[in-house]
Scaffold this active site. Structure first.
Site, PDB file in Angstrom:
ATOM      1  N   ASP A 162      -7.822  -4.900  -1.203  1.00  0.00           N
ATOM      2  CA  ASP A 162      -8.271  -5.825  -2.301  1.00  0.00           C
ATOM      3  C   ASP A 162      -7.955  -7.108  -2.131  1.00  0.00           C
ATOM      4  O   ASP A 162      -8.467  -7.957  -2.794  1.00  0.00           O
ATOM      5  CB  ASP A 162      -7.522  -5.277  -3.578  1.00  0.00           C
ATOM      6  CG  ASP A 162      -7.805  -3.841  -4.007  1.00  0.00           C
ATOM      7  OD1 ASP A 162      -9.179  -3.643  -3.995  1.00  0.00           O
ATOM      8  OD2 ASP A 162      -7.067  -2.999  -4.091  1.00  0.00           O
ATOM      9  N   HIS A 210       0.954  -1.145  -0.038  1.00  0.00           N
ATOM     10  CA  HIS A 210      -0.014  -0.161  -0.045  1.00  0.00           C
ATOM     11  C   HIS A 210       0.880   1.162  -0.033  1.00  0.00           C
ATOM     12  O   HIS A 210       1.996   1.271   0.580  1.00  0.00           O
ATOM     13  CB  HIS A 210      -0.901   0.069   1.159  1.00  0.00           C
ATOM     14  CG  HIS A 210      -2.145   0.634   1.147  1.00  0.00           C
ATOM     15  ND1 HIS A 210      -2.112   2.346   1.406  1.00  0.00           N
ATOM     16  CD2 HIS A 210      -3.361   0.592   0.604  1.00  0.00           C
ATOM     17  CE1 HIS A 210      -3.244   2.658   1.258  1.00  0.00           C
ATOM     18  NE2 HIS A 210      -4.090   1.687   0.810  1.00  0.00           N
TER      19      HIS A 210
END
Ligand code: COA
Length: 298
Positions: free
Chosen positions: A271, A220
């Site tokens: 996700d 991330h």
């Protein structure tokens, strides 16, 4: 854990959670805005059947702007109405396109259903059960607001030129589509399918890292610790996988997450487990990113 997606929408727009009357007013407004212009339905029906849904959605949102006579009205009231209309109409565009590409009859929105339930109903043509609705609602909540991610950034660039909200959301959808952003959830399932079985995971990861290939759903830009949304989705993915009697995907996912943490100190992101959740709900892979777009639009 405690509020519905509609309450989160209200919170994002008003900076406080709604009381009962405010929530009812928002819900009825969203229901009333679900009807999309016939011209947009005609455009959606004309898209090639092989068009990826994110392309279809981007163009449908742009078309919605053409049919809104107050698209450029920048008064607060008009902006609020447009925001609500977009939230209500984006799922309808996705569902209509999904039905049209399968040459199936379009299912019209059901005013008795909330946002998450209505979307499931419109893509499947059957009323979803309570567990499906609460799972989908939680996914919407988790994807609704997340600070300045790439698609929000691009939406803000567009709106900051004093362009209109439809243009901003169109821009955002184009950005969200990329596999390094919202498109990663679809990439996760493709990767799991490519790996195939749990005993192939270690070799796959080793090879990917040696060849500097990205593992979808891992890492991330902002979080260098575990994405706080991931554990909720991991829990849901486990429950649903057990229910559908297919634990393979979650077992493979957990092994991938373990290896990536060990080898690269990288954690799973939103996700990663949402992919298995949607998969277990029977949602087609190429609708995963549109679902992110639906919730994120708020
Ligand atoms: N798979 C393999 N390696 C990864 C990786 C991944 N998913 N994510 C990051 N890395 C590597 C980087 O290449 C970098 O390696 P290096 O030190 O050898 O150069 C290292 O890990 C540190 O990267 P970092 O600075 O943490 O990532 P970033 O901020 O450059 O990129 C993302 C962030 C989200 C774009 C990136 O993690 C990614 O592409 N993830 C996969 C796609 C995805 O899931 N996107 C959804 C995000 S919510």
């Amino acid at each position: 854990a405690k509020v519905s997606y509609e309450e989160v929408v209200y919170l994002l727009h008003h900076n406080h959670l709604p009381n009962r009357a405010e929530l009812e007013e928002l819900k009825s407004a969203l229901v009333a805005y679900r009807e999309i212009p016939k011209g947009v339905i005609d455009i959606i029906k004309k898209f090639p059947k092989h068009t990826p849904p994110m392309h279809a959605l981007r163009t449908a949102v742009s078309a919605l702007g053409c049919f809104d006579t107050v698209a450029d009205d920048d008064t607060m009231d008009a902006q609020r109405r447009k925001a609500r209309r977009l939230i209500a109409q984006i799922p309808v565009c996705v569902a209509y396109f999904h039905r049209a590409r399968q040459k199936k009859e379009l299912i019209h929105p059901d005013p008795s259903l909330g946002e998450a339930a209505n979307f499931l109903y419109m893509i499947n043509g059957e009323k979803p059960n309570d567990e499906m609705v609460s799972t989908m609602d939680m996914c919407y909540v988790l994807h609704a607001d997340h600070g300045m991610n790439a698609s929000t950034f691009s939406a803000r660039v567009t709106i900051a030129t004093l362009s209109d909200m439809y243009s901003a959301i169109t821009t955002a959808i184009g950005t969200l589509k990329g596999p390094l952003h919202g498109g990663a959830n679809e990439g996760v399932i493709k990767m799991l399918q490519e790996i195939g079985t749990l005993d192939h995971v270690d070799a796959y990861i080793e090879d990917a890292l040696a060849n500097k290939r990205k593992i979808m759903g891992i890492g991330h830009r902002v979080y260098k610790v575990l994405d706080p949304r991931a554990p909720h989705l991991q829990r849901m993915a486990k429950i649903l996988s057990a229910k559908v009697g297919d634990a393979k995907w979650i077992q493979m996912s957990e092994r991938i997450a373990e290896l990536m943490l060990q080898k690269k100190s990288l954690n799973a992101n939103v996700d990663f487990y949402s992919a298995t959740v949607y998969w277990s709900l029977g949602i087609p892979t190429d609708l995963f990113t549109p679902i992110f777009a639906i919730a994120r639009t708020s």
